[in-house]
Motif scaffolding. Sequence first.
Motif, PDB file in Angstrom:
ATOM      1  N   ASP A   1       0.316  16.025   3.386  1.00 25.94           N
ATOM      2  CA  ASP A   1       0.437  16.595   1.836  1.00 25.94           C
ATOM      3  C   ASP A   1       1.135  15.392   1.439  1.00 25.94           C
ATOM      4  O   ASP A   1       2.400  15.717   1.465  1.00 25.94           O
ATOM      5  CB  ASP A   1       0.972  17.996   1.293  1.00 25.94           C
ATOM      6  CG  ASP A   1       0.608  17.601   0.097  1.00 25.94           C
ATOM      7  OD1 ASP A   1       1.154  19.223  -0.307  1.00 25.94           O
ATOM      8  OD2 ASP A   1       0.538  16.842  -0.740  1.00 25.94           O
TER       9      ASP A   1
ATOM     10  N   LYS B   1     -12.775   6.708  -0.364  1.00 25.64           N
ATOM     11  CA  LYS B   1     -12.450   8.171   0.234  1.00 25.64           C
ATOM     12  C   LYS B   1     -11.118   7.994  -0.297  1.00 25.64           C
ATOM     13  O   LYS B   1     -10.182   7.455  -0.545  1.00 25.64           O
ATOM     14  CB  LYS B   1     -12.831   8.100   1.291  1.00 25.64           C
ATOM     15  CG  LYS B   1     -14.246   7.993   2.247  1.00 25.64           C
ATOM     16  CD  LYS B   1     -13.799   8.328   3.285  1.00 25.64           C
ATOM     17  CE  LYS B   1     -15.463   7.630   3.664  1.00 25.64           C
ATOM     18  NZ  LYS B   1     -15.197   8.504   5.678  1.00 25.64           N
ATOM     19  N   GLU B   2     -10.316   9.329  -0.663  1.00 26.47           N
ATOM     20  CA  GLU B   2      -9.410  10.028  -0.853  1.00 26.47           C
ATOM     21  C   GLU B   2      -8.202   9.649   0.749  1.00 26.47           C
ATOM     22  O   GLU B   2      -8.632   8.910   1.822  1.00 26.47           O
ATOM     23  CB  GLU B   2      -9.627  11.239  -1.095  1.00 26.47           C
ATOM     24  CG  GLU B   2     -10.472  12.014  -2.300  1.00 26.47           C
ATOM     25  CD  GLU B   2     -10.009  12.669  -3.033  1.00 26.47           C
ATOM     26  OE1 GLU B   2     -10.361  13.603  -3.813  1.00 26.47           O
ATOM     27  OE2 GLU B   2      -9.888  13.893  -2.372  1.00 26.47           O
ATOM     28  N   ARG B   3      -6.968   9.084  -0.299  1.00 23.16           N
ATOM     29  CA  ARG B   3      -6.067   9.424   0.546  1.00 23.16           C
ATOM     30  C   ARG B   3      -6.109  10.256   1.703  1.00 23.16           C
ATOM     31  O   ARG B   3      -6.264  11.799   1.175  1.00 23.16           O
ATOM     32  CB  ARG B   3      -4.536   9.010   0.612  1.00 23.16           C
ATOM     33  CG  ARG B   3      -3.764   8.593   1.385  1.00 23.16           C
ATOM     34  CD  ARG B   3      -2.225   8.717   0.201  1.00 23.16           C
ATOM     35  NE  ARG B   3      -1.756   9.512  -0.097  1.00 23.16           N
ATOM     36  CZ  ARG B   3      -1.405   9.396  -1.552  1.00 23.16           C
ATOM     37  NH1 ARG B   3      -0.536   9.005  -1.610  1.00 23.16           N
ATOM     38  NH2 ARG B   3      -0.843  10.826  -1.801  1.00 23.16           N
ATOM     39  N   GLU B   4      -5.912  10.186   3.014  1.00 21.28           N
ATOM     40  CA  GLU B   4      -5.559  10.898   4.350  1.00 21.28           C
ATOM     41  C   GLU B   4      -4.714  10.988   5.139  1.00 21.28           C
ATOM     42  O   GLU B   4      -4.267   9.546   5.514  1.00 21.28           O
ATOM     43  CB  GLU B   4      -6.952  11.190   5.173  1.00 21.28           C
ATOM     44  CG  GLU B   4      -7.715  10.029   5.834  1.00 21.28           C
ATOM     45  CD  GLU B   4      -8.630  10.066   6.710  1.00 21.28           C
ATOM     46  OE1 GLU B   4      -8.835  11.245   6.563  1.00 21.28           O
ATOM     47  OE2 GLU B   4      -8.893   9.371   7.512  1.00 21.28           O
TER      48      GLU B   4
ATOM     49  N   SER C   1       2.164  14.497  -1.191  1.00 18.75           N
ATOM     50  CA  SER C   1       2.561  14.388  -2.001  1.00 18.75           C
ATOM     51  C   SER C   1       4.047  14.546  -2.162  1.00 18.75           C
ATOM     52  O   SER C   1       4.624  14.776  -3.362  1.00 18.75           O
ATOM     53  CB  SER C   1       2.038  15.424  -3.030  1.00 18.75           C
ATOM     54  OG  SER C   1       2.044  17.002  -2.424  1.00 18.75           O
TER      55      SER C   1
ATOM     56  N   GLN D   1      -6.497   4.858   3.239  1.00 22.04           N
ATOM     57  CA  GLN D   1      -7.092   5.251   2.865  1.00 22.04           C
ATOM     58  C   GLN D   1      -8.515   4.050   2.115  1.00 22.04           C
ATOM     59  O   GLN D   1      -8.384   3.437   2.919  1.00 22.04           O
ATOM     60  CB  GLN D   1      -6.725   4.660   1.117  1.00 22.04           C
ATOM     61  CG  GLN D   1      -7.712   5.869  -0.345  1.00 22.04           C
ATOM     62  CD  GLN D   1      -6.917   5.575  -1.647  1.00 22.04           C
ATOM     63  OE1 GLN D   1      -6.041   5.068  -1.559  1.00 22.04           O
ATOM     64  NE2 GLN D   1      -7.304   6.227  -2.167  1.00 22.04           N
TER      65      GLN D   1
END
Length: 125
Positions: free
Chosen positions: A108, A42-45, A110, A38
């Motif tokens: 992903d 910015k968003e986590r990638e 999640s 991250q």
Amino acid sequence: VQLQASGGGLVQAGGSLRLSCAASGRTFSNHAMAWFRQAPGKEREFVAASRWPGYSTYYADSVKGRFTISRDNAKNTVYLQMNSLKPEDTAVYYCAVGYRIIVTSVQDGSHYDYWGQGTLVTVSS
């Protein structure tokens, strides 16, 4: 369960770093082990993963050919060798572990069950 990430630091563009993530509390030989990052604002990638069974590896396009993920199941540890680092690689890097991660879910976050605390990588230009 604990994941302890280490190896981050400050490096010049073109340099290399090796991140480590040691897991404790249970064995993860039948789990996917991955790295995410991250950057500020910015968003986590997704960065890279090693998926069970077979320990196939997966990489984000942005790091393919420069980063290598590996794991030592005897040590319950996953590594990320980062070469040819670029300023855009600057981020907090997180390790993650997940059970029954299917191929389409590898990227992903999640779907991962456990996360490390993160280690900061700063690449100067």
